[in-house]
Motif scaffolding. Structure first.
Motif, PDB file in Angstrom:
ATOM      1  N   VAL A  67       0.827  -1.209   0.000  1.00  0.00           N
ATOM      2  CA  VAL A  67       0.000   0.000   0.000  1.00  0.00           C
ATOM      3  C   VAL A  67       0.858   1.255   0.000  1.00  0.00           C
ATOM      4  CG1 VAL A  67      -1.950  -1.144   1.123  1.00  0.00           C
ATOM      5  CG2 VAL A  67      -0.275   0.043   2.531  1.00  0.00           C
ATOM      6  N   GLN A  68       2.077   1.157   0.559  1.00  0.00           N
ATOM      7  CA  GLN A  68       2.998   2.291   0.487  1.00  0.00           C
ATOM      8  C   GLN A  68       3.468   2.504  -0.945  1.00  0.00           C
ATOM      9  OE1 GLN A  68       5.838   0.948   3.476  1.00  0.00           O
ATOM     10  NE2 GLN A  68       5.312   2.670   4.805  1.00  0.00           N
ATOM     11  N   SER A  69       3.786   1.411  -1.612  1.00  0.00           N
ATOM     12  CA  SER A  69       4.326   1.503  -2.979  1.00  0.00           C
ATOM     13  C   SER A  69       3.306   2.053  -3.958  1.00  0.00           C
ATOM     14  CB  SER A  69       4.787   0.123  -3.450  1.00  0.00           C
ATOM     15  OG  SER A  69       5.811  -0.378  -2.617  1.00  0.00           O
ATOM     16  N   TYR A  70       2.024   1.705  -3.736  1.00  0.00           N
ATOM     17  CA  TYR A  70       1.005   2.074  -4.726  1.00  0.00           C
ATOM     18  C   TYR A  70      -0.006   3.104  -4.210  1.00  0.00           C
ATOM     19  CZ  TYR A  70       2.961  -1.758  -7.369  1.00  0.00           C
ATOM     20  OH  TYR A  70       3.817  -2.564  -8.059  1.00  0.00           O
ATOM     21  N   GLY A  71       0.287   3.683  -3.050  1.00  0.00           N
ATOM     22  CA  GLY A  71      -0.535   4.786  -2.568  1.00  0.00           C
ATOM     23  C   GLY A  71      -1.990   4.438  -2.318  1.00  0.00           C
ATOM     24  N   ILE A  72      -2.277   3.181  -1.967  1.00  0.00           N
ATOM     25  CA  ILE A  72      -3.670   2.775  -1.777  1.00  0.00           C
ATOM     26  C   ILE A  72      -4.310   3.539  -0.617  1.00  0.00           C
ATOM     27  CG2 ILE A  72      -5.204   0.839  -1.275  1.00  0.00           C
ATOM     28  CD1 ILE A  72      -3.878   0.792  -4.038  1.00  0.00           C
ATOM     29  N   LEU A  73      -3.614   3.626   0.511  1.00  0.00           N
ATOM     30  CA  LEU A  73      -4.185   4.322   1.656  1.00  0.00           C
ATOM     31  C   LEU A  73      -4.333   5.813   1.394  1.00  0.00           C
ATOM     32  CD1 LEU A  73      -2.445   2.550   4.665  1.00  0.00           C
ATOM     33  CD2 LEU A  73      -4.852   2.468   4.051  1.00  0.00           C
ATOM     34  N   ALA A  74      -3.378   6.376   0.682  1.00  0.00           N
ATOM     35  CA  ALA A  74      -3.476   7.807   0.371  1.00  0.00           C
ATOM     36  C   ALA A  74      -4.730   8.083  -0.449  1.00  0.00           C
ATOM     37  CB  ALA A  74      -2.231   8.261  -0.395  1.00  0.00           C
ATOM     38  N   GLY A  75      -5.065   7.139  -1.340  1.00  0.00           N
ATOM     39  CA  GLY A  75      -6.265   7.288  -2.152  1.00  0.00           C
ATOM     40  C   GLY A  75      -7.543   7.139  -1.355  1.00  0.00           C
ATOM     41  N   MET A  76      -7.444   6.530  -0.159  1.00  0.00           N
ATOM     42  CA  MET A  76      -8.622   6.321   0.681  1.00  0.00           C
ATOM     43  C   MET A  76      -8.639   7.284   1.859  1.00  0.00           C
ATOM     44  SD  MET A  76      -8.437   2.160   0.660  1.00  0.00           S
ATOM     45  CE  MET A  76     -10.056   1.881   1.347  1.00  0.00           C
ATOM     46  N   HIS A  77      -7.833   8.338   1.773  1.00  0.00           N
ATOM     47  CA  HIS A  77      -7.708   9.258   2.908  1.00  0.00           C
ATOM     48  C   HIS A  77      -9.037   9.918   3.248  1.00  0.00           C
ATOM     49  CE1 HIS A  77      -5.926  12.110   5.682  1.00  0.00           C
ATOM     50  NE2 HIS A  77      -6.542  13.076   5.036  1.00  0.00           N
ATOM     51  N   GLU A  78      -9.770  10.347   2.236  1.00  0.00           N
ATOM     52  CA  GLU A  78     -11.056  10.995   2.484  1.00  0.00           C
ATOM     53  C   GLU A  78     -12.145   9.934   2.565  1.00  0.00           C
ATOM     54  OE1 GLU A  78     -11.474  14.035   3.336  1.00  0.00           O
ATOM     55  OE2 GLU A  78      -9.333  14.407   3.090  1.00  0.00           O
ATOM     56  N   ILE A  79     -12.656   9.706   3.760  1.00  0.00           N
ATOM     57  CA  ILE A  79     -13.697   8.702   3.963  1.00  0.00           C
ATOM     58  C   ILE A  79     -14.993   9.181   3.317  1.00  0.00           C
ATOM     59  CG2 ILE A  79     -15.120   7.576   5.721  1.00  0.00           C
ATOM     60  CD1 ILE A  79     -12.704   7.551   7.547  1.00  0.00           C
ATOM     61  N   ASP A  80     -15.604   8.308   2.506  1.00  0.00           N
ATOM     62  CA  ASP A  80     -16.806   8.649   1.755  1.00  0.00           C
ATOM     63  C   ASP A  80     -18.041   8.318   2.588  1.00  0.00           C
ATOM     64  OD1 ASP A  80     -18.789   9.130  -0.028  1.00  0.00           O
ATOM     65  OD2 ASP A  80     -17.994   7.875  -1.639  1.00  0.00           O
ATOM     66  N   LEU A  81     -18.701   9.342   3.130  1.00  0.00           N
ATOM     67  CA  LEU A  81     -19.865   9.126   3.979  1.00  0.00           C
ATOM     68  C   LEU A  81     -21.049   8.574   3.196  1.00  0.00           C
ATOM     69  CD1 LEU A  81     -19.800  12.314   6.231  1.00  0.00           C
ATOM     70  CD2 LEU A  81     -19.145  10.014   6.862  1.00  0.00           C
ATOM     71  N   ASP A  82     -21.043   8.752   1.887  1.00  0.00           N
ATOM     72  CA  ASP A  82     -22.163   8.280   1.071  1.00  0.00           C
ATOM     73  C   ASP A  82     -21.960   6.850   0.589  1.00  0.00           C
ATOM     74  OD1 ASP A  82     -23.572  10.721   1.214  1.00  0.00           O
ATOM     75  OD2 ASP A  82     -22.226  11.585  -0.286  1.00  0.00           O
ATOM     76  N   THR A 103       3.230  -2.945  12.823  1.00  0.00           N
ATOM     77  CA  THR A 103       2.713  -2.226  11.653  1.00  0.00           C
ATOM     78  C   THR A 103       1.797  -1.061  12.014  1.00  0.00           C
ATOM     79  OG1 THR A 103       0.858  -3.784  11.472  1.00  0.00           O
ATOM     80  CG2 THR A 103       2.844  -4.264  10.182  1.00  0.00           C
ATOM     81  N   CYS A 104       1.346  -0.981  13.280  1.00  0.00           N
ATOM     82  CA  CYS A 104       0.347   0.030  13.643  1.00  0.00           C
ATOM     83  C   CYS A 104       0.858   1.450  13.421  1.00  0.00           C
ATOM     84  CB  CYS A 104      -0.077  -0.159  15.093  1.00  0.00           C
ATOM     85  SG  CYS A 104      -1.353   1.015  15.632  1.00  0.00           S
ATOM     86  N   LEU A 105       2.014   1.789  13.991  1.00  0.00           N
ATOM     87  CA  LEU A 105       2.526   3.148  13.878  1.00  0.00           C
ATOM     88  C   LEU A 105       2.852   3.492  12.430  1.00  0.00           C
ATOM     89  CD1 LEU A 105       3.317   5.711  15.359  1.00  0.00           C
ATOM     90  CD2 LEU A 105       5.608   4.781  15.663  1.00  0.00           C
ATOM     91  N   LEU A 106       3.445   2.549  11.701  1.00  0.00           N
ATOM     92  CA  LEU A 106       3.750   2.791  10.291  1.00  0.00           C
ATOM     93  C   LEU A 106       2.478   3.009   9.489  1.00  0.00           C
ATOM     94  CD1 LEU A 106       6.566   0.138   9.713  1.00  0.00           C
ATOM     95  CD2 LEU A 106       6.831   2.627   9.830  1.00  0.00           C
ATOM     96  N   PHE A 107       1.439   2.232   9.816  1.00  0.00           N
ATOM     97  CA  PHE A 107       0.152   2.411   9.139  1.00  0.00           C
ATOM     98  C   PHE A 107      -0.401   3.811   9.394  1.00  0.00           C
ATOM     99  CE2 PHE A 107      -4.311   2.595  10.534  1.00  0.00           C
ATOM    100  CZ  PHE A 107      -4.908   2.696   9.290  1.00  0.00           C
ATOM    101  N   CYS A 108      -0.416   4.250  10.659  1.00  0.00           N
ATOM    102  CA  CYS A 108      -0.948   5.569  11.001  1.00  0.00           C
ATOM    103  C   CYS A 108      -0.227   6.666  10.226  1.00  0.00           C
ATOM    104  CB  CYS A 108      -0.822   5.821  12.504  1.00  0.00           C
ATOM    105  SG  CYS A 108      -1.825   4.730  13.543  1.00  0.00           S
ATOM    106  N   GLN A 109       1.090   6.556  10.148  1.00  0.00           N
ATOM    107  CA  GLN A 109       1.875   7.579   9.463  1.00  0.00           C
ATOM    108  C   GLN A 109       1.688   7.516   7.952  1.00  0.00           C
ATOM    109  OE1 GLN A 109       5.885   7.072  10.908  1.00  0.00           O
ATOM    110  NE2 GLN A 109       5.416   8.011  12.886  1.00  0.00           N
ATOM    111  N   GLU A 110       1.509   6.302   7.421  1.00  0.00           N
ATOM    112  CA  GLU A 110       1.295   6.167   5.983  1.00  0.00           C
ATOM    113  C   GLU A 110      -0.064   6.725   5.591  1.00  0.00           C
ATOM    114  OE1 GLU A 110       1.480   5.247   1.962  1.00  0.00           O
ATOM    115  OE2 GLU A 110       3.071   5.404   3.468  1.00  0.00           O
ATOM    116  N   TRP A 111      -1.067   6.488   6.434  1.00  0.00           N
ATOM    117  CA  TRP A 111      -2.428   6.908   6.091  1.00  0.00           C
ATOM    118  C   TRP A 111      -2.624   8.407   6.290  1.00  0.00           C
ATOM    119  CZ3 TRP A 111      -7.545   6.085   9.146  1.00  0.00           C
ATOM    120  CH2 TRP A 111      -8.629   6.250   8.284  1.00  0.00           C
TER     121      TRP A 111
END
Length: 295
Positions: A67-82, A103-111
């Motif tokens: 997910v770091q390599s392909y920016g998956i979490l960055a693409g999901m940064h804005e949670i879609d309420l709809d 992985t928790c801290l790395l995940f938080c920082q990546e997201w």
């Protein structure tokens, strides 16, 4: 099959690359009704579900690298309420990646960016329930506004809230066990107190949160859960509550005569345990069809 090696890992990486390219088009103003946008939506949910399963099976570091390599979490940064389904998928991936201190801290920082930790991440996960931030668009208000709506839609919203609460619990649990020379037990308690304050502000139960007429969030949720016999959100709130109580039992959460965690314990005794024999429950029989039963 990917985890056992029956399907080359390159296949997954190729799919992630495709998602990344489509996400870039979305960011560049892609028409949401276009074929490319539909393809992005069709790929996102199953891929995120697969990544969640892999992370939950002990491949968290591998998934985090992907997910770091392909920016998956960055693409999901804005949670879609709809989109309850997509929001739940984001939360499930968050819960899987936050399920271990490694992985928790790395995940938080990546997201959420460098410097993000327990408090920032919990607030992000639970923001769809925040009336001050989203007004009538928050998930609990949407439940109240649904009126005569299909059972599937209600269950999707309840499951989404449950996924967000489960992910928040995973973040608190793992982040509380993280230690280094600069992050001590005292730091953990400071962070846990901040999470408690945010939970208070969301007014989950009567007697908490800001002053004014109480429409406690869990009261709304459990009534809708009872209407469909599914209690995912309540169950996962209790999980989050248990994780917080194991770290700290604060006595100064609010002004007034009702101190500490008493309102939460009253809710559990009166609403969860006290009315359990009056609520409906959904079960499964052997042929896979649904049946409703009274406990």
């Amino acid at each position: 099959p990917i985890m056992t090696g029956d399907i080359p890992s390159g296949f997954l990486e190729l799919t992630l690359k495709r998602l990344f390219d489509l996400q870039q088009q979305q960011d560049d103003g892609l028409d949401p009704n276009s074929e490319a946008s539909a393809t992005y939506r069709a790929l996102l949910l199953p891929v995120v579900s697969l990544l969640s399963a892999m992370a939950g099976a002990g491949c968290g570091c591998v998934v985090l690298n992907l997910v770091q390599s392909y920016g998956i979490l960055a693409g999901m940064h804005e949670i879609d309420l709809d989109d309850c389904e997509c929001t739940a998928a984001t939360a499930d991936l968050a819960a899987a990646l936050a399920s271990s201190p490694e992985t928790c801290l790395l995940f938080c920082q990546e997201w959420l960016g460098v410097g993000a930790g327990m408090v920032h991440t919990v607030k992000k996960l639970l923001s769809p329930l925040d009336q001050d931030e989203h007004g009538s668009r928050n998930l609990s208000s949407r439940l109240m506004q649904r009126g005569h709506v299909g059972t599937a839609e209600v269950i999707a919203c309840i499951e989404c809230i449950g996924s967000l609460l489960r992910a928040a619990a995973a973040v608190v649990e793992s982040a509380s066990h993280y230690r280094d020379e600069e992050f001590t037990r005292a730091d953990v308690l400071i962070n846990v107190r901040e999470v408690w304050k945010y939970i208070e502000s969301l007014k989950f139960v009567v007697g908490t949160g800001s002053q004014g007429p109480d429409m406690p969030l869990l009261r709304v949720i459990i009534e809708w859960e009872s209407s469909v016999g599914v209690y995912t959100a309540t169950e996962n709130f209790l999980m989050l509550l248990e994780v917080l109580l194991r770290q700290d039992i604060p006595s100064d959460l609010r002004d007034g005569q009702i101190k500490g965690v008493l309102p939460y314990l009253q809710y559990i005794i009166e609403e969860v345990l006290g009315k359990s024999d009056k609520r409906s429950y959904m079960g499964k029989i052997h042929d896979g069809s649904e049946m409703e039963m009274e406990m």
